[in-house]
Design a protein around this motif. Structure first.
Motif, PDB file in Angstrom:
ATOM      1  N   CYS A 164      35.799  35.892  85.338  1.00 43.78           N
ATOM      2  CA  CYS A 164      35.326  37.267  85.554  1.00 43.78           C
ATOM      3  C   CYS A 164      34.028  37.596  84.856  1.00 43.78           C
ATOM      4  N   SER A 165      33.480  36.697  84.066  1.00 42.60           N
ATOM      5  CA  SER A 165      32.196  36.946  83.387  1.00 42.60           C
ATOM      6  C   SER A 165      31.521  35.582  83.309  1.00 42.60           C
ATOM      7  N   CYS A 166      31.113  35.096  84.482  1.00 37.43           N
ATOM      8  CA  CYS A 166      30.783  33.668  84.613  1.00 37.43           C
ATOM      9  C   CYS A 166      29.475  33.277  83.936  1.00 37.43           C
ATOM     10  N   GLY A 167      28.628  34.248  83.566  1.00 32.58           N
ATOM     11  CA  GLY A 167      27.349  33.884  82.947  1.00 32.58           C
ATOM     12  C   GLY A 167      26.615  32.896  83.844  1.00 32.58           C
ATOM     13  N   ILE A 187      28.024  40.874  86.087  1.00 34.60           N
ATOM     14  CA  ILE A 187      27.235  42.070  86.432  1.00 34.60           C
ATOM     15  C   ILE A 187      25.742  41.769  86.432  1.00 34.60           C
ATOM     16  N   ASP A 188      25.365  40.622  85.905  1.00 35.32           N
ATOM     17  CA  ASP A 188      23.945  40.286  85.781  1.00 35.32           C
ATOM     18  C   ASP A 188      23.519  39.430  86.992  1.00 35.32           C
ATOM     19  N   ALA A 189      22.534  39.941  87.745  1.00 36.39           N
ATOM     20  CA  ALA A 189      22.120  39.273  88.986  1.00 36.39           C
ATOM     21  C   ALA A 189      21.630  37.847  88.729  1.00 36.39           C
ATOM     22  N   ARG A 220      28.345  39.391  92.589  1.00 41.51           N
ATOM     23  CA  ARG A 220      27.873  40.289  91.541  1.00 41.51           C
ATOM     24  C   ARG A 220      28.820  41.483  91.467  1.00 41.51           C
ATOM     25  N   GLY A 221      29.381  41.726  90.307  1.00 39.58           N
ATOM     26  CA  GLY A 221      30.302  42.859  90.154  1.00 39.58           C
ATOM     27  C   GLY A 221      30.938  42.832  88.789  1.00 39.58           C
ATOM     28  N   SER A 222      31.641  43.909  88.481  1.00 40.67           N
ATOM     29  CA  SER A 222      32.270  44.039  87.166  1.00 40.67           C
ATOM     30  C   SER A 222      33.745  43.666  87.249  1.00 40.67           C
ATOM     31  N   ILE A 271      38.211  36.010  80.971  1.00 39.59           N
ATOM     32  CA  ILE A 271      37.160  37.007  80.680  1.00 39.59           C
ATOM     33  C   ILE A 271      36.507  36.574  79.369  1.00 39.59           C
ATOM     34  N   ASP A 272      35.235  36.204  79.462  1.00 42.37           N
ATOM     35  CA  ASP A 272      34.477  35.765  78.276  1.00 42.37           C
ATOM     36  C   ASP A 272      33.292  36.711  78.172  1.00 42.37           C
ATOM     37  N   ALA A 273      33.603  37.955  77.777  1.00 39.97           N
ATOM     38  CA  ALA A 273      32.566  38.970  77.957  1.00 39.97           C
ATOM     39  C   ALA A 273      31.905  39.412  76.684  1.00 39.97           C
ATOM     40  N   GLY A 274      32.565  39.181  75.561  1.00 40.94           N
ATOM     41  CA  GLY A 274      32.174  39.872  74.340  1.00 40.94           C
ATOM     42  C   GLY A 274      30.846  39.467  73.783  1.00 40.94           C
ATOM     43  N   THR A 301      26.735  37.974  74.837  1.00 40.40           N
ATOM     44  CA  THR A 301      25.838  37.679  75.937  1.00 40.40           C
ATOM     45  C   THR A 301      25.587  36.181  75.931  1.00 40.40           C
ATOM     46  N   SER A 302      25.208  35.652  77.062  1.00 37.68           N
ATOM     47  CA  SER A 302      24.917  34.218  77.099  1.00 37.68           C
ATOM     48  C   SER A 302      23.567  33.989  76.416  1.00 37.68           C
ATOM     49  N   ARG A 303      23.324  32.765  76.027  1.00 36.89           N
ATOM     50  CA  ARG A 303      22.064  32.434  75.360  1.00 36.89           C
ATOM     51  C   ARG A 303      20.875  32.715  76.292  1.00 36.89           C
ATOM     52  N   GLU A 304      21.089  32.466  77.599  1.00 36.03           N
ATOM     53  CA  GLU A 304      20.014  32.719  78.562  1.00 36.03           C
ATOM     54  C   GLU A 304      19.642  34.200  78.546  1.00 36.03           C
ATOM     55  N   GLN A 305      20.663  35.078  78.456  1.00 38.05           N
ATOM     56  CA  GLN A 305      20.376  36.518  78.421  1.00 38.05           C
ATOM     57  C   GLN A 305      19.671  36.901  77.122  1.00 38.05           C
ATOM     58  N   LEU A 306      20.139  36.323  76.001  1.00 41.99           N
ATOM     59  CA  LEU A 306      19.522  36.651  74.713  1.00 41.99           C
ATOM     60  C   LEU A 306      18.046  36.273  74.687  1.00 41.99           C
ATOM     61  N   LYS A 332      20.141  46.752  79.224  1.00 45.00           N
ATOM     62  CA  LYS A 332      21.042  46.976  80.356  1.00 45.00           C
ATOM     63  C   LYS A 332      21.254  45.670  81.105  1.00 45.00           C
ATOM     64  N   LEU A 333      22.484  45.165  81.111  1.00 44.45           N
ATOM     65  CA  LEU A 333      22.764  43.919  81.840  1.00 44.45           C
ATOM     66  C   LEU A 333      22.782  44.186  83.340  1.00 44.45           C
ATOM     67  N   ASP A 334      23.226  45.383  83.721  1.00 45.94           N
ATOM     68  CA  ASP A 334      23.225  45.770  85.134  1.00 45.94           C
ATOM     69  C   ASP A 334      22.307  46.986  85.271  1.00 45.94           C
TER      70      ASP A 334
HETATM   71  C1  LIG Z   1      29.191  34.846  77.140  1.00 44.87           C
HETATM   72  S1  LIG Z   1      28.610  35.157  78.728  1.00 44.87           S
HETATM   73  C2  LIG Z   1      29.715  34.161  79.664  1.00 44.87           C
HETATM   74  C3  LIG Z   1      29.358  32.729  79.635  1.00 44.87           C
HETATM   75  C4  LIG Z   1      30.229  31.891  80.532  1.00 44.87           C
HETATM   76  N1  LIG Z   1      31.609  31.910  80.091  1.00 44.87           N
HETATM   77  C5  LIG Z   1      29.722  30.457  80.620  1.00 44.87           C
HETATM   78  O1  LIG Z   1      30.490  29.551  80.345  1.00 44.87           O
HETATM   79  O2  LIG Z   1      28.579  30.234  81.009  1.00 44.87           O
HETATM   80  C6  LIG Z   1      29.217  36.762  79.050  1.00 44.87           C
HETATM   81  C7  LIG Z   1      28.866  37.297  80.426  1.00 44.87           C
HETATM   82  O3  LIG Z   1      29.634  38.467  80.665  1.00 44.87           O
HETATM   83  C8  LIG Z   1      28.895  39.257  81.569  1.00 44.87           C
HETATM   84  N2  LIG Z   1      29.499  40.600  81.606  1.00 44.87           N
HETATM   85  C9  LIG Z   1      29.426  41.575  80.674  1.00 44.87           C
HETATM   86  N3  LIG Z   1      30.127  42.647  81.076  1.00 44.87           N
HETATM   87  C10 LIG Z   1      30.658  42.343  82.304  1.00 44.87           C
HETATM   88  C11 LIG Z   1      31.474  43.054  83.237  1.00 44.87           C
HETATM   89  N4  LIG Z   1      31.890  44.304  83.007  1.00 44.87           N
HETATM   90  N5  LIG Z   1      31.851  42.420  84.380  1.00 44.87           N
HETATM   91  C12 LIG Z   1      31.432  41.143  84.638  1.00 44.87           C
HETATM   92  N6  LIG Z   1      30.625  40.435  83.790  1.00 44.87           N
HETATM   93  C13 LIG Z   1      30.251  41.029  82.636  1.00 44.87           C
HETATM   94  C14 LIG Z   1      27.491  39.181  80.991  1.00 44.87           C
HETATM   95  O4  LIG Z   1      26.521  39.532  81.954  1.00 44.87           O
HETATM   96  C15 LIG Z   1      27.417  37.695  80.578  1.00 44.87           C
HETATM   97  O5  LIG Z   1      26.824  36.916  81.586  1.00 44.87           O
END
Ligand SMILES: C[S@@+](CC[C@H](N)C(=O)[O-])C[C@H]1O[C@@H](n2cnc3c(N)ncnc32)[C@H](O)[C@@H]1O
Length: 322
Positions: free
Chosen positions: A31-34, A57-59, A80-82, A103-106, A108-113, A131-133
């Motif tokens: 659910c937060s595939c990064g 949520i990040d395009a 793309r979605g939450s 859910i690995d959301a807590g 940000t990925s290194r790419e985002q940082l 803003k991620l989205d």
């Molecule tokens: C740590 S990264 C995930 C990395 C991923 N597990 C991997 O192996 O590459 C966290 C991700 O959660 C996403 N995220 C944050 N809030 C979200 C939401 N409400 N719904 C979906 N994705 C979300 C962020 O955009 C970010 O890409």
């Protein structure tokens, strides 16, 4: 920065795969595939007839994951979605109930940082955005910095674990600085915080003094904690009986929120104390598979700095309807 340094390294991969126990033909969701590093490992386990739904949520993350999973063809759907909207997104993409969700959301990925346009890091100069989205309602970080009162800023920083005194010192420094000129850049804010903390003799440990300020702003801008709580409910509602949810968290308030949410979903009777017999008839919606969330091994922390503060929470869906 070398490509290896800028690539995200997922945490708890072996443990998450072991609890999700993905099988040939099963249906799963990341659910937060990064950028899709964990999703790729999951996709390798589902055989020729399994299906994997990936959300972010990040395009840019969605594009990167779609590219990474391209070789798995129609078995992987990247959207793309939450995770808040998981049940609707799963249904719209032809998924029934799922056997496992991560859910690995807590964090940000290194790419985002490292992306200056997102303005998430005190180490990378960029506009204070966060803003991620971009389409989500709510102001960017520079607007919070410009409009919140000193008291509100201090409360925000305390929410991310800053001490009351340090939070006040930083909030006052921001108030003084913005009275002269707006604060709009990440490095500008980082230097201001560093200077204020050092001048007050409040620097502790090896962590950059702006770490919690940046974390609290990112949380507020993206409504991260409320979304995570909603996301856990949405994920549990999407699991089949016996299906499992793994949630990775990275800082204190987040650990506590997920723990409480899982505990509440596990709770049975909620009648007021003193009633002779249960009147609510409530049953557990999940069973926690670990009472205390797992901590990473020393080996994992040595190999991956992001693992340092990570925790893994795991629940299994019961038969109780939601
Ligand atoms: C740590 S990264 C995930 C990395 C991923 N597990 C991997 O192996 O590459 C966290 C991700 O959660 C996403 N995220 C944050 N809030 C979200 C939401 N409400 N719904 C979906 N994705 C979300 C962020 O955009 C970010 O890409």
């Amino acid at each position: 920065m070398s490509p290896n340094e800028s690539a995200h390294r997922p945490v708890f991969v072996a443990e998450t795969l072991s609890f999700l126990n993905p099988r040939d033909g099963g249906a799963y969701a990341d659910c937060s595939c990064g950028h899709g590093y964990f999703a790729e490992r999951l996709a390798q386990c589902i055989g020729p007839t399994g299906r994997l739904l990936c959300l972010d949520i990040d395009a840019e993350a969605v594009t990167a994951t779609a590219r990474r999973l391209d070789r798995f063809g129609e078995r992987c759907t990247v959207v793309r979605g939450s995770y808040v909207d998981l049940p609707a997104i799963a249904a719209a993409n032809g998924f029934g109930k799922l056997g496992g969700i991560v859910i690995d959301a807590g964090c940000t990925s290194r790419e985002q940082l490292m992306n200056p346009a997102l303005g998430l890091s005190f180490r990378v100069d960029g506009e204070l955005n966060m803003k991620l989205d971009p389409s989500a309602p709510g102001p960017p970080a520079r607007e919070l910095i410009a409009t919140l009162s000193g008291r509100e800023l201090a409360a925000l920083f305390r929410g991310a674990g800053e001490s009351a005194r340090t939070a006040r010192v930083i909030a006052s420094a921001i108030e003084r600085s913005r009275a002269r000129a707006p604060l709009t850049r990440t490095t500008e804010l980082a230097q201001l915080v560093e200077g204020a903390v050092d001048a007050a003799g409040l620097r502790r440990g090896t962590r950059h003094p702006a770490t919690r300020v940046f974390l609290s702003l990112r949380n507020a801008v993206n409504r991260e904690l409320p979304a995570l709580e909603e996301g856990i409910h949405a994920a549990v509602a999407s699991l089949r009986e016996g299906g499992r949810l793994c949630v990775l968290t990275y800082f204190g308030t987040e650990h506590a929120l997920v723990r409480q949410t899982c505990r509440a979903l596990e709770r049975r009777c909620t009648c007021p104390p003193g009633l002779p017999v249960c009147a609510c008839g409530r049953e557990s919606v999940v069973r926690r598979l670990v009472r205390d969330p797992l901590s990473p091994s020393v080996r994992e922390v040595d190999a991956n700095e992001s693992a340092r503060s990570a925790r893994l929470h795991i629940v299994e869906r019961t038969t109780t309807p939601m």
